[in-house]
Enzyme design. Sequence first.
Site, PDB file in Angstrom:
ATOM      1  N   ARG A 191       0.863  -1.182   0.000  1.00  0.00           N
ATOM      2  CA  ARG A 191       0.000   0.000   0.000  1.00  0.00           C
ATOM      3  C   ARG A 191       0.899   1.231   0.000  1.00  0.00           C
ATOM      4  O   ARG A 191       0.810   2.101   0.868  1.00  0.00           O
ATOM      5  CB  ARG A 191      -0.925  -0.002   1.213  1.00  0.00           C
ATOM      6  CG  ARG A 191      -2.068  -1.015   1.104  1.00  0.00           C
ATOM      7  CD  ARG A 191      -2.828  -1.099   2.394  1.00  0.00           C
ATOM      8  NE  ARG A 191      -4.007  -1.945   2.285  1.00  0.00           N
ATOM      9  CZ  ARG A 191      -4.618  -2.493   3.332  1.00  0.00           C
ATOM     10  NH1 ARG A 191      -4.159  -2.279   4.552  1.00  0.00           N
ATOM     11  NH2 ARG A 191      -5.697  -3.245   3.171  1.00  0.00           N
ATOM     12  N   GLN A 220       6.813  -4.487   4.287  1.00  0.00           N
ATOM     13  CA  GLN A 220       6.866  -5.938   4.120  1.00  0.00           C
ATOM     14  C   GLN A 220       6.405  -6.380   2.727  1.00  0.00           C
ATOM     15  O   GLN A 220       6.189  -7.556   2.499  1.00  0.00           O
ATOM     16  CB  GLN A 220       5.986  -6.604   5.185  1.00  0.00           C
ATOM     17  CG  GLN A 220       6.367  -6.207   6.603  1.00  0.00           C
ATOM     18  CD  GLN A 220       5.549  -6.909   7.666  1.00  0.00           C
ATOM     19  OE1 GLN A 220       6.102  -7.453   8.610  1.00  0.00           O
ATOM     20  NE2 GLN A 220       4.244  -6.910   7.542  1.00  0.00           N
ATOM     21  N   ASP A 278      -1.874   2.451  11.224  1.00  0.00           N
ATOM     22  CA  ASP A 278      -2.088   1.730   9.972  1.00  0.00           C
ATOM     23  C   ASP A 278      -1.610   2.559   8.787  1.00  0.00           C
ATOM     24  O   ASP A 278      -1.587   3.797   8.835  1.00  0.00           O
ATOM     25  CB  ASP A 278      -3.569   1.396   9.798  1.00  0.00           C
ATOM     26  CG  ASP A 278      -3.908  -0.006  10.288  1.00  0.00           C
ATOM     27  OD1 ASP A 278      -2.975  -0.777  10.571  1.00  0.00           O
ATOM     28  OD2 ASP A 278      -5.101  -0.338  10.394  1.00  0.00           O
ATOM     29  N   ASP A 280      -3.149   2.529   5.781  1.00  0.00           N
ATOM     30  CA  ASP A 280      -4.236   2.874   4.867  1.00  0.00           C
ATOM     31  C   ASP A 280      -5.291   3.771   5.509  1.00  0.00           C
ATOM     32  O   ASP A 280      -6.448   3.776   5.100  1.00  0.00           O
ATOM     33  CB  ASP A 280      -4.895   1.607   4.327  1.00  0.00           C
ATOM     34  CG  ASP A 280      -5.487   0.730   5.429  1.00  0.00           C
ATOM     35  OD1 ASP A 280      -5.111   0.914   6.601  1.00  0.00           O
ATOM     36  OD2 ASP A 280      -6.310  -0.145   5.114  1.00  0.00           O
ATOM     37  N   ASP A 393      -4.045  -7.338  18.480  1.00  0.00           N
ATOM     38  CA  ASP A 393      -4.301  -6.170  19.317  1.00  0.00           C
ATOM     39  C   ASP A 393      -5.092  -6.538  20.567  1.00  0.00           C
ATOM     40  O   ASP A 393      -4.757  -6.110  21.684  1.00  0.00           O
ATOM     41  CB  ASP A 393      -5.016  -5.076  18.527  1.00  0.00           C
ATOM     42  CG  ASP A 393      -6.166  -5.598  17.659  1.00  0.00           C
ATOM     43  OD1 ASP A 393      -6.658  -6.717  17.916  1.00  0.00           O
ATOM     44  OD2 ASP A 393      -6.571  -4.876  16.728  1.00  0.00           O
ATOM     45  N   HIS A 417     -10.548   5.023   8.796  1.00  0.00           N
ATOM     46  CA  HIS A 417     -10.111   3.713   8.323  1.00  0.00           C
ATOM     47  C   HIS A 417     -11.254   3.096   7.517  1.00  0.00           C
ATOM     48  O   HIS A 417     -12.427   3.346   7.787  1.00  0.00           O
ATOM     49  CB  HIS A 417      -9.759   2.829   9.530  1.00  0.00           C
ATOM     50  CG  HIS A 417      -9.186   1.492   9.191  1.00  0.00           C
ATOM     51  ND1 HIS A 417      -9.955   0.432   8.753  1.00  0.00           N
ATOM     52  CD2 HIS A 417      -7.909   1.028   9.233  1.00  0.00           C
ATOM     53  CE1 HIS A 417      -9.176  -0.610   8.542  1.00  0.00           C
ATOM     54  NE2 HIS A 417      -7.933  -0.278   8.826  1.00  0.00           N
TER      55      HIS A 417
END
Length: 641
Positions: A191, A220, A278, A280, A393, A417
């Site tokens: 992303r 990654q 995150d 995104d 989490d 998100h």
Amino acid sequence: MPGKAAVTGEAPSAMVSTVDDTRFAERTPQGRLTAQRGLYAGPAPIVSKDLYAELEWGSAVRERAGIAIEPASKVSGNTYFGRFPASYWQRWTDVTEVQVEAVVTGDGQLSVGASDIEGDSRVVAAEVVAGAKQQKVTLAAKLDKFYDGGALWLDLETEGGQSLRVEKVRWTVEAPEKIRPTAVTICTMNRADDCLSNLQALAADVSSLETLDAIYVADQGTDLVESRDGFEQVAKDLGDKLHYIKQPNLGGAGGFTRGLYEVAGHTETEHANVLFMDDDVLLEPDLVIRMTAFSNRTVNPVIVGGQMLNLLHPNQLHVGAEYARLNTLEPGQPVTHSLSTADLLGVDEETLKPNRQERRLDAGYNGWWSCLIPYEVVKATGYPLPFFFQWDDAEYSYRARGAGFPTVTLPGAGVWHADFHWKDWDEWHRYFNLRNSIITAALHSPFNLNLLSRVLVAQLVRYLLGMQYGLSATLIKAVEDFLEGPEVLRDGGVAAMKEIRRIRDEYPETKRHKATDVPGIASNDIGIINSAPRPSMQRLVLIKRILDRVLGRSRHSLGAIPIDEAHWWHVATFDTAVVTDASQEGVRVRSYDRAKMFDLARKGAKVIQRLRKEGAAVQEQYKRSMPELTSRDNWKRLYKL
């Protein structure tokens, strides 16, 4: 290396440096601590300015860092981002007073409003200005009547003939003796554009960067962030704060843990923070200021969670605070009195009051879309489990709570998100959701195996009736791998990811198609057949649907089903159902297959029976393996360092 990003992995020689350059140390504060800024517009045009300041009457021009108010107008900061979460500051910190500072030009009134647990408002401080020219105005409010709920905000008002400009609004508190160093960690996997956008958002917001000592990007993927045209410039803008790391794909757990690993290896103090973020999300950079300031003033270390707003519906709050029912594998449960999928610009249908989270809530855990973890938690409880992703989490928060570190989900600290309900449940990652939820239940719940078995049987029956054979196989594989014991986590989930994708590839209904290009079915032959209401006698209907399936009976040979009507009791009446994908980007074709149904039912019954018999022994294996699985050495091995 100033002006360059610190990079590890196989990086171009021009960008190579080492993360050893950053040493995390506490620093002496310079003046008061900024707890949040007063902003009047969001970070992107899709975000409504009403989330920051609401025009009650008159006219005003709302900008990011300031506001110009026309005569006979009023603007209220009693909004999602405009409110100061007084209840949370009174409960978790030793701060007794907050000040609102603003630079003012013109004529008008500034007042600090307050609410209580019921949302009833009052004014706690006010000042009238006349002929002001870049005048600094400071209003103070005590944090003494908010224990169960309530917030503070800044209102601005002009009379006829008056105009007022307000800018550089800051909510400040007395600073601690030392400021904790903080590092942001962004985990990314193919992303690149999204990740780069968030780096650019941080770089463009100098105030938020003042609270950060480092930004780690754990890349990654194969489509690398560093390949984008804008990366060189953002690396220059962020300078030696940015550390770009390329590593094997170890999922979200591996990406986020890398930040903990680096900070723990290069800190001179245990009073350090790592803020997960995150890749995104649409970032509100002020989140960094709000979460780090709160962490700096809590009496004891706590995990500080940011809230999630729905990106496709930017006015919606996903949930005020959540918990998990561990033994029944149910994450994402709204805490009592929590807002849930709430329109922040709307009103409650029952009370007709605006959707404000007035009551203070205690969270069970917080998603890692934005979540701050103090280093003391890592020292006391270890690193996250190598779960790859899903439930990492929740597991970490419940483990931390067991060691005396609760999770606080902080209102007003929000990022946007992708909406969860627009993601289809029938995906390969459901394997990790199931497997990891069972592991978490084994570690942190009573682990009632009779109850857990009933939950899994109920899920399996629903999947089989709904002709979701690939999802049924996914469940079976998840339980099988749990029973393999801790060794299944040995490689961080890489082999499991490949295997579950291979297994699911054997089931046609796991694949998405265009509605106009469904294999073997003419588009014009697919008509919508709507569902009846939820049965009032579900058990009787369940027995009937099972008998019909066993005997091969159906009511409809072919039909289309909207995703919100794809209930087991409806899908089970079809030979072939063309079901809309939750993404609304295509359809899945579910076809009745008696042989597959019986085969998966047998396998499922067998593995769930094994779980009932062997689960307690396997539970002990996971508990014994926890110190090694969550150790620094284990993650060093996974990172191949």
